[in-house]
Design an enzyme around this catalytic site. Sequence first.
Site, PDB file in Angstrom:
ATOM      1  N   ARG A  45      35.375  45.961  39.829  1.00  0.00           N
ATOM      2  CA  ARG A  45      36.110  44.769  39.334  1.00  0.00           C
ATOM      3  C   ARG A  45      35.361  43.629  40.225  1.00  0.00           C
ATOM      4  NH1 ARG A  45      41.971  43.185  41.811  1.00  0.00           N
ATOM      5  NH2 ARG A  45      40.914  42.245  43.526  1.00  0.00           N
TER       6      ARG A  45
ATOM      7  N   ASP B  62      40.514  40.574  37.236  1.00  0.00           N
ATOM      8  CA  ASP B  62      41.933  40.249  37.423  1.00  0.00           C
ATOM      9  C   ASP B  62      42.392  38.739  37.545  1.00  0.00           C
ATOM     10  OD1 ASP B  62      44.793  40.513  38.039  1.00  0.00           O
ATOM     11  OD2 ASP B  62      44.551  41.893  39.697  1.00  0.00           O
TER      12      ASP B  62
ATOM     13  N   HIS C 107      36.478  47.114  44.412  1.00  0.00           N
ATOM     14  CA  HIS C 107      36.752  45.652  44.151  1.00  0.00           C
ATOM     15  C   HIS C 107      35.588  45.029  45.015  1.00  0.00           C
ATOM     16  CE1 HIS C 107      41.536  45.845  44.267  1.00  0.00           C
ATOM     17  NE2 HIS C 107      40.723  46.579  43.420  1.00  0.00           N
TER      18      HIS C 107
ATOM     19  N   ASN D  86      55.316  45.962  48.778  1.00  0.00           N
ATOM     20  CA  ASN D  86      54.519  44.946  49.840  1.00  0.00           C
ATOM     21  C   ASN D  86      55.436  43.643  49.817  1.00  0.00           C
ATOM     22  OD1 ASN D  86      52.868  43.367  51.023  1.00  0.00           O
ATOM     23  ND2 ASN D  86      51.049  44.099  49.622  1.00  0.00           N
TER      24      ASN D  86
ATOM     25  N   HIS E 153      47.754  51.173  38.982  1.00  0.00           N
ATOM     26  CA  HIS E 153      47.770  50.541  40.150  1.00  0.00           C
ATOM     27  C   HIS E 153      47.162  51.252  41.584  1.00  0.00           C
ATOM     28  CE1 HIS E 153      48.151  46.639  41.918  1.00  0.00           C
ATOM     29  NE2 HIS E 153      49.230  47.152  43.100  1.00  0.00           N
TER      30      HIS E 153
ATOM     31  N   HIS F 202      45.306  37.806  37.889  1.00  0.00           N
ATOM     32  CA  HIS F 202      46.378  37.423  38.718  1.00  0.00           C
ATOM     33  C   HIS F 202      47.578  36.763  38.406  1.00  0.00           C
ATOM     34  CE1 HIS F 202      43.230  38.633  41.857  1.00  0.00           C
ATOM     35  NE2 HIS F 202      44.106  39.661  41.980  1.00  0.00           N
TER      36      HIS F 202
ATOM     37  N   ARG G 126      49.122  49.340  33.489  1.00  0.00           N
ATOM     38  CA  ARG G 126      48.848  49.111  34.980  1.00  0.00           C
ATOM     39  C   ARG G 126      49.780  49.570  36.065  1.00  0.00           C
ATOM     40  NH1 ARG G 126      45.520  48.945  38.108  1.00  0.00           N
ATOM     41  NH2 ARG G 126      45.560  46.867  39.185  1.00  0.00           N
TER      42      ARG G 126
ATOM     43  N   GLU H 189      51.189  45.832  36.656  1.00  0.00           N
ATOM     44  CA  GLU H 189      51.310  46.236  37.929  1.00  0.00           C
ATOM     45  C   GLU H 189      52.605  45.794  38.620  1.00  0.00           C
ATOM     46  OE1 GLU H 189      49.049  43.520  41.152  1.00  0.00           O
ATOM     47  OE2 GLU H 189      47.541  44.494  39.590  1.00  0.00           O
TER      48      GLU H 189
ATOM     49  N   GLU I  31      42.517  41.670  33.409  1.00  0.00           N
ATOM     50  CA  GLU I  31      43.919  42.331  33.769  1.00  0.00           C
ATOM     51  C   GLU I  31      44.812  41.222  34.216  1.00  0.00           C
ATOM     52  OE1 GLU I  31      45.551  44.287  38.076  1.00  0.00           O
ATOM     53  OE2 GLU I  31      43.417  44.287  37.463  1.00  0.00           O
TER      54      GLU I  31
ATOM     55  N   TRP J  16      52.200  30.367  36.463  1.00  0.00           N
ATOM     56  CA  TRP J  16      51.627  29.416  35.597  1.00  0.00           C
ATOM     57  C   TRP J  16      52.751  28.344  34.981  1.00  0.00           C
ATOM     58  CZ3 TRP J  16      53.752  29.284  30.653  1.00  0.00           C
ATOM     59  CH2 TRP J  16      54.244  30.414  30.170  1.00  0.00           C
TER      60      TRP J  16
ATOM     61  N   ASP K 184      48.181  48.782  49.056  1.00  0.00           N
ATOM     62  CA  ASP K 184      49.369  48.434  49.023  1.00  0.00           C
ATOM     63  C   ASP K 184      50.271  49.759  48.467  1.00  0.00           C
ATOM     64  OD1 ASP K 184      49.209  47.512  46.691  1.00  0.00           O
ATOM     65  OD2 ASP K 184      50.380  45.969  47.070  1.00  0.00           O
TER      66      ASP K 184
ATOM     67  N   GLU L 253      42.095  52.514  39.519  1.00  0.00           N
ATOM     68  CA  GLU L 253      41.879  51.586  40.604  1.00  0.00           C
ATOM     69  C   GLU L 253      41.629  52.409  41.996  1.00  0.00           C
ATOM     70  OE1 GLU L 253      43.349  47.291  42.228  1.00  0.00           O
ATOM     71  OE2 GLU L 253      44.810  48.376  41.251  1.00  0.00           O
TER      72      GLU L 253
ATOM     73  N   TYR M  95      42.997  34.179  46.331  1.00  0.00           N
ATOM     74  CA  TYR M  95      43.541  35.785  46.374  1.00  0.00           C
ATOM     75  C   TYR M  95      42.479  36.587  45.503  1.00  0.00           C
ATOM     76  CZ  TYR M  95      46.529  39.453  45.767  1.00  0.00           C
ATOM     77  OH  TYR M  95      47.083  40.797  45.775  1.00  0.00           O
TER      78      TYR M  95
END
Length: 414
Positions: free
Chosen positions: A147, A222, A122, A37, A324, A224, A295, A274, A248, A414, A328, A351, A159
Amino acid sequence: MRIKSAEVNVTSPGRNFVTLRITTEDGVTGLGDATLNGRELAVRAYLDEHVVPLLLGEDAARVEDTWQYLYRGAYWRRGPVTMAAIAAVDTALWDIKAQYAGMPLYQLLGGACRTGALAYGHASGRDVPELLDSVRAHLALGYRAIRIQTGVPGLDSVYGVAASSAGGGERYDYEPARRVVGGGRLRPIVETWDTRAYMRHLPAVFEAVRSEFGPELPLLHDGHHRMTPIQAARLGRDLEPYDLFWLEDATPAEDQKALRLIRHHTTTPLAIGEVFNSVHDYTTLLSERLIDYVRSAVTHTGGVTAMKKLLDLAAVYGICSGMHGPTDISPVGMAAALHLDLAVHNFGIQEYMRHSPQTLDVFRTSYRFEDGLLHPSDTPGLGVDLDTEAAAHFPYQPAYLPVNRLSDGTVHDW
């Protein structure tokens, strides 16, 4: 079984996909997913200019040897571009081998360990009422596991929430990567992020979902990669009353030892991987049992050969699969995952974000979703065909996933 040709197809039926099609001298064709992606053209060039010339005339039956040849012979090992390219070759060769054998791929991998793979969908919403409606819609489609993602008060766009304001406000059930709007210069959409607001909000979201749907429904979330290890530890602890199936990507896991702190403070199950592309990304996580679910995707982790070895290693430590499977990953990559889901004994969950109707016009699939379970079908090989004429109607379009920034403008992971 000599390889006569290998062609790379890039198509964009709602989103971009990179597919390798290998054909043997007697006309058997195998497909492999090489989608990366936002970096699709890098993989296409790697395949076209560096890999395809090495394949022509080689024995398509030598799957393991070809994997080692491409991995070790390049000198530069691992990395998402290299591993996605190797994955495409490997998956296509497995597809060919299974077709020669006249059986679905999972039979060559040891046969089925289950009748189908439990899948999760999702559900998301800008607020709690919209989220609850999304959960109901997924249950109506037959999902048995959901999820949970939601907007955060004070943030315009998040997101993972299908309806949000960045990028024009359109829903992105099929494609979270955004294309340029209005003919301007293409660049990623920027979303403002506030970790503290998110952490304050999320426990109440799960309280509302559990109150509405009860204790039995498996719920996933998730993060993220947006939390520090100590923040992730706190969130995992705060979510313990709601009995998550997993939390996740709570923190970036490049520093595998960071998961020790999270594990020390919470019993909420953890899933990660992932964005990994090699078994070496997992060694500490597996040997110290710092996660509960792997994942990675077949598409990004070196193909069926490498993913099977990774999951076998995870099984030694009692860790399950959770591959995953968003949009995508092409239907070719999804089918490869489903064959592994059926064959490995340490399957956890799969997933499953449904592809768009346009995508399914280009990729003709035989896998099925019934009563919350996915099955790859008993068609010989992977059970997916690429309609190149249909693919030609959807030329490549640059697209990028959103980028998070804090309120001070700092790019945030982060």
